[in-house]
Design an enzyme around this catalytic site. Sequence first.
Site: not given
Length: 321
Positions: A91, A86-89
């Site tokens: 996406f 995770s941690l990719c907006g």
Amino acid sequence: MSLKEIKNRIASVNSTRKITSAMKMVASSKLHHAQGMIENMLPYERMLEHILKAFLVSMPDAQTVFNRERKELKRIALVVYSSNSSLCGGFNANIIKMMQQAVNHYREAGVTDIVVYPIGRKAAEQAAKLGLTLAGDFTHLAEKPSAQVCAGIATELAGKFARQEFDKVELIYHHFKSAGSQILTRRTFLPIDLSTEVGRYNDRDLSSNLVTAKAQEYLRKKRTSEEKKKDEAKPLNDNFIVEPDMKSILETLIPKELNLMLYTALLDSNASEHAARMVAMQTATDNADELLRVLNLQYNKSRQQAITNELLDIMGGTVNN
């Protein structure tokens, strides 16, 4: 909020900021590597796509099982590209949303047999929740793109399409245009779509990792200038002499093009993931900076207020004595 609580919160935000800043730098480095992989592959992709599409269009009798549309759709395959982490907006959320839309579209049309090839853990988890059939575990490809594995998947899809086990195959992924722009794309893989112009998916800018407004404006002007140069360039000669025979040519070119399409989409998705994570971590770092500014101001005000109150207590005690 007491001075101690504010101080603890400042320390906590500072710690988080260090993490987001480090993650942004790591994503930027991975993005640079991913851009390099796309850049190395592009000349081959452009020429192969041009040769195959120009050949199929210019030769009326150049018909194969791979460029014939099926009148009735009974079984669909979706190759969905997501990330493992995770941690990719937005996406992964965007990919999952488009996959659900595609599934709903086919179910409304009466197609219930839908098979998903999930490239990435997030897509696999969501497909399982939707009750879709998974063709296998390809989560490792999301972190380590492999042309050889992609060729194996493409060969399997082409074989099943030729045997009419699949009536249509689609790719769902993020098309990488630049560090600040990734386009959510739903693209037909099989049958080969001759209606799209050659080079439609080759509008990438791989020269920068910057995502500021000024950088994007510069890249936009640069693309416009390059497009004018392309218009002025002479087209390739499309008068083909077929040797040894058309069947042999098509049996060689089409598998190469299909392998490359699958691998290109994987590289695009990989670069888009790192770009999205870089932007998300940059935004988180900026938010942390703003929060630190507010907390430091609040801390200074509270500290000044505490000092003022102590002085007033001292003055009040002196007057009473």
